[in-house]
Scaffold this motif. Structure first.
Motif, PDB file in Angstrom:
ATOM      1  N   ARG A   1       0.837  -1.214   0.000  1.00 39.24           N
ATOM      2  CA  ARG A   1       0.000   0.000   0.000  1.00 39.24           C
ATOM      3  C   ARG A   1       0.864   1.254   0.000  1.00 39.24           C
ATOM      4  O   ARG A   1       0.452   2.289  -0.521  1.00 39.24           O
ATOM      5  CB  ARG A   1      -0.938  -0.003   1.206  1.00 39.24           C
ATOM      6  N   GLY A   2       2.043   1.163   0.606  1.00 37.85           N
ATOM      7  CA  GLY A   2       2.982   2.283   0.618  1.00 37.85           C
ATOM      8  C   GLY A   2       2.971   3.034   1.930  1.00 37.85           C
ATOM      9  O   GLY A   2       1.932   3.550   2.345  1.00 37.85           O
TER      10      GLY A   2
ATOM     11  N   ARG B   1      12.707  -0.048  -3.578  1.00 39.84           N
ATOM     12  CA  ARG B   1      13.371   0.265  -4.845  1.00 39.84           C
ATOM     13  C   ARG B   1      12.476   1.161  -5.699  1.00 39.84           C
ATOM     14  O   ARG B   1      11.277   0.925  -5.849  1.00 39.84           O
ATOM     15  CB  ARG B   1      13.688  -1.022  -5.611  1.00 39.84           C
ATOM     16  N   GLY B   2      13.078   2.218  -6.229  1.00 40.11           N
ATOM     17  CA  GLY B   2      12.358   3.139  -7.100  1.00 40.11           C
ATOM     18  C   GLY B   2      11.482   4.141  -6.389  1.00 40.11           C
ATOM     19  O   GLY B   2      10.792   4.933  -7.046  1.00 40.11           O
ATOM     20  N   SER B   3      11.517   4.148  -5.040  1.00 37.21           N
ATOM     21  CA  SER B   3      10.616   5.051  -4.305  1.00 37.21           C
ATOM     22  C   SER B   3      11.274   6.343  -3.853  1.00 37.21           C
ATOM     23  O   SER B   3      10.597   7.233  -3.326  1.00 37.21           O
ATOM     24  CB  SER B   3      10.051   4.325  -3.076  1.00 37.21           C
ATOM     25  N   ILE B   4      12.604   6.480  -4.015  1.00 30.54           N
ATOM     26  CA  ILE B   4      13.309   7.653  -3.487  1.00 30.54           C
ATOM     27  C   ILE B   4      12.897   8.899  -4.262  1.00 30.54           C
ATOM     28  O   ILE B   4      12.943   8.927  -5.498  1.00 30.54           O
ATOM     29  CB  ILE B   4      14.829   7.432  -3.529  1.00 30.54           C
TER      30      ILE B   4
ATOM     31  N   VAL C   1       8.909   2.808   2.762  1.00 30.28           N
ATOM     32  CA  VAL C   1       9.456   1.627   3.436  1.00 30.28           C
ATOM     33  C   VAL C   1       9.528   0.467   2.448  1.00 30.28           C
ATOM     34  O   VAL C   1       8.590   0.225   1.682  1.00 30.28           O
ATOM     35  CB  VAL C   1       8.577   1.233   4.635  1.00 30.28           C
ATOM     36  N   GLY C   2      10.660  -0.243   2.467  1.00 29.40           N
ATOM     37  CA  GLY C   2      10.839  -1.374   1.565  1.00 29.40           C
ATOM     38  C   GLY C   2      11.367  -2.598   2.262  1.00 29.40           C
ATOM     39  O   GLY C   2      11.236  -2.754   3.486  1.00 29.40           O
TER      40      GLY C   2
ATOM     41  N   VAL D   1      20.498  16.475   1.405  1.00 27.67           N
ATOM     42  CA  VAL D   1      20.797  15.107   0.992  1.00 27.67           C
ATOM     43  C   VAL D   1      22.236  15.054   0.477  1.00 27.67           C
ATOM     44  O   VAL D   1      22.603  15.812  -0.429  1.00 27.67           O
ATOM     45  CB  VAL D   1      19.821  14.634  -0.100  1.00 27.67           C
ATOM     46  N   VAL D   2      23.044  14.168   1.062  1.00 24.57           N
ATOM     47  CA  VAL D   2      24.449  14.091   0.653  1.00 24.57           C
ATOM     48  C   VAL D   2      24.800  12.764  -0.013  1.00 24.57           C
ATOM     49  O   VAL D   2      25.768  12.692  -0.767  1.00 24.57           O
ATOM     50  CB  VAL D   2      25.396  14.332   1.858  1.00 24.57           C
ATOM     51  N   ARG D   3      24.034  11.711   0.236  1.00 29.56           N
ATOM     52  CA  ARG D   3      24.275  10.422  -0.418  1.00 29.56           C
ATOM     53  C   ARG D   3      22.959   9.680  -0.549  1.00 29.56           C
ATOM     54  O   ARG D   3      22.053   9.862   0.265  1.00 29.56           O
ATOM     55  CB  ARG D   3      25.268   9.553   0.385  1.00 29.56           C
ATOM     56  N   LEU D   4      22.883   8.828  -1.558  1.00 33.03           N
ATOM     57  CA  LEU D   4      21.726   7.940  -1.671  1.00 33.03           C
ATOM     58  C   LEU D   4      22.103   6.735  -2.521  1.00 33.03           C
ATOM     59  O   LEU D   4      23.090   6.750  -3.254  1.00 33.03           O
ATOM     60  CB  LEU D   4      20.502   8.673  -2.232  1.00 33.03           C
ATOM     61  N   ARG D   5      21.290   5.690  -2.393  1.00 38.11           N
ATOM     62  CA  ARG D   5      21.452   4.500  -3.215  1.00 38.11           C
ATOM     63  C   ARG D   5      20.063   3.970  -3.542  1.00 38.11           C
ATOM     64  O   ARG D   5      19.179   3.944  -2.693  1.00 38.11           O
ATOM     65  CB  ARG D   5      22.261   3.416  -2.489  1.00 38.11           C
ATOM     66  N   ASP D   6      19.876   3.560  -4.805  1.00 35.96           N
ATOM     67  CA  ASP D   6      18.621   2.977  -5.254  1.00 35.96           C
ATOM     68  C   ASP D   6      18.958   1.788  -6.148  1.00 35.96           C
ATOM     69  O   ASP D   6      20.112   1.593  -6.538  1.00 35.96           O
ATOM     70  CB  ASP D   6      17.779   4.011  -5.998  1.00 35.96           C
ATOM     71  N   GLY D   7      17.952   0.989  -6.468  1.00 36.97           N
ATOM     72  CA  GLY D   7      18.149  -0.126  -7.378  1.00 36.97           C
ATOM     73  C   GLY D   7      18.276  -1.477  -6.730  1.00 36.97           C
ATOM     74  O   GLY D   7      18.278  -2.505  -7.423  1.00 36.97           O
TER      75      GLY D   7
END
Length: 326
Positions: A77-78, A135-138, A155-156, A89-95
């Motif tokens: 549901r999200g 994944r893909g929600s940032i 939340v993932g 924001v200084v760093r992020l990771r997705d995928g």
């Protein structure tokens, strides 16, 4: 010797130095209702594990605060992850894939234990890191300024996790900080008080629950196990169901606790009771069932009730009642 003329400027610079951030609730949910604080920072300097209240709501070397949602249905549901404080924001990771590390198809997570993540700099060397994002929600980018409580992702189930939750790490420089007891060093305090780094509202939402909490409750018309509860795939009960099962999954129970679950039918007759020996160790989560096969002709119409309690030293520290009408 400094000149007197320089002193006012020095005072102003000192006053302007940023202090620690005040942390708002970092997830869009109602703690104790549709999300639950599962783990704290480990405050034990040795091989054991203790939370900031010297309890067992943590595990060895755990470095953050875990806020858990009930199941994969809630994840689908999200549930938004929020910036805990203003910053950049200084760093992020997705995928990274959303998959439990217990799944045989899960890829290795070494070096990516945090999964999909966002790191926010709050000034003065303070930063927060939000882990296990979907994944893909940032929704943010590196360099972007964010406000407190701004949605940054969802939340993932990415990285080193078995269930959907937000892991929030707070750091000052290279030091991991427990937001509930930021000045406590490596020690814990059984009567720790105060909001720590949290705002008053967030501290109230995340208040320590020494009796644990109920994560999932319900009735099913067939066999029940943790995988089915987590997936939200339990068969719905009806008057023609071959069995009727009441279930409760609770978190953060202690060694010696004795959970009990009683299922009654129309008129209050006891149909089944689930009760075992006292727990042999602390349990991060523990599921209890009480069920019975259907009588000839199916289940009579009426109200079916389940009463759950966790007894600690003979006293109920956690209880819940829930009903089903057939």
């Amino acid at each position: 010797m400094r000149s007197l003329a320089a002193l006012p400027l020095l005072v102003l610079l000192s006053a302007a130095a940023p202090g620690p951030p005040r942390l708002a609730l970092p997830i869009a949910c109602a703690p104790g209702s549709d999300c639950f604080l599962q783990n704290h920072v480990d405050r034990d300097p040795g091989p054991g594990a203790r939370d900031f209240r010297c309890g067992g709501q943590t595990y060895e070397a755990h470095s953050g605060t875990d806020i858990r949602i009930p199941d994969h249905a809630a994840r689908a549901r999200g549930v938004d992850v929020l910036a805990a404080a203003p910053g950049r924001v200084v760093r992020l990771r997705d995928g990274e894939p959303d998959i439990s590390v217990k799944d045989p198809a899960a890829p290795p997570v070494a070096g990516r234990e945090c999964g999909n993540a966002v790191v926010i700099d709050h000034g003065g060397g303070w930063e927060t890191q939000s882990c296990h994002l979907a994944r893909g929600s940032i929704r943010v980018k590196v360099g972007q300024e964010v406000a407190a409580s701004q949605p940054i992702a969802r939340v993932g189930l990415s990285g080193n996790t078995e269930y959907p939750h937000l892991h929030l790490t707070v750091r000052q420089g290279t030091r991991t900080v427990d937001p509930f007891q930021p000045d406590g060093g490596a020690a814990c305090a059984a009567r720790a008080e105060g909001a720590g780094l949290w705002t008053p509202a967030a501290a109230a939402d995340l208040a320590y629950r020494p009796g644990g909490a109920v994560l999932n409750i319900g009735f099913a018309g067939g066999p029940v196990d943790n995988a089915k509860i987590e997936a939200g795939s339990l068969p719905r009960p009806g008057r023609a169901s071959p069995t009727l099962v009441a279930y409760v999954r609770a978190i953060n129970l202690q060694r010696g606790d004795r959970p009990t679950l009683t299922l009654t039918g129309p008129g209050g007759a006891v149909l089944a009771r689930g009760e075992g020996a006292a727990l042999d160790r602390n349990k991060a989560d523990w599921t209890l069932y009480a069920g019975k096969r259907a009588p000839p002709g199916g289940w009579p119409p009426g109200l079916y009730r389940a009463d759950y309690a966790v007894l600690r030293n003979g006293q109920a520290v956690l209880s819940r009642r829930f009903d089903l009408r057939l």
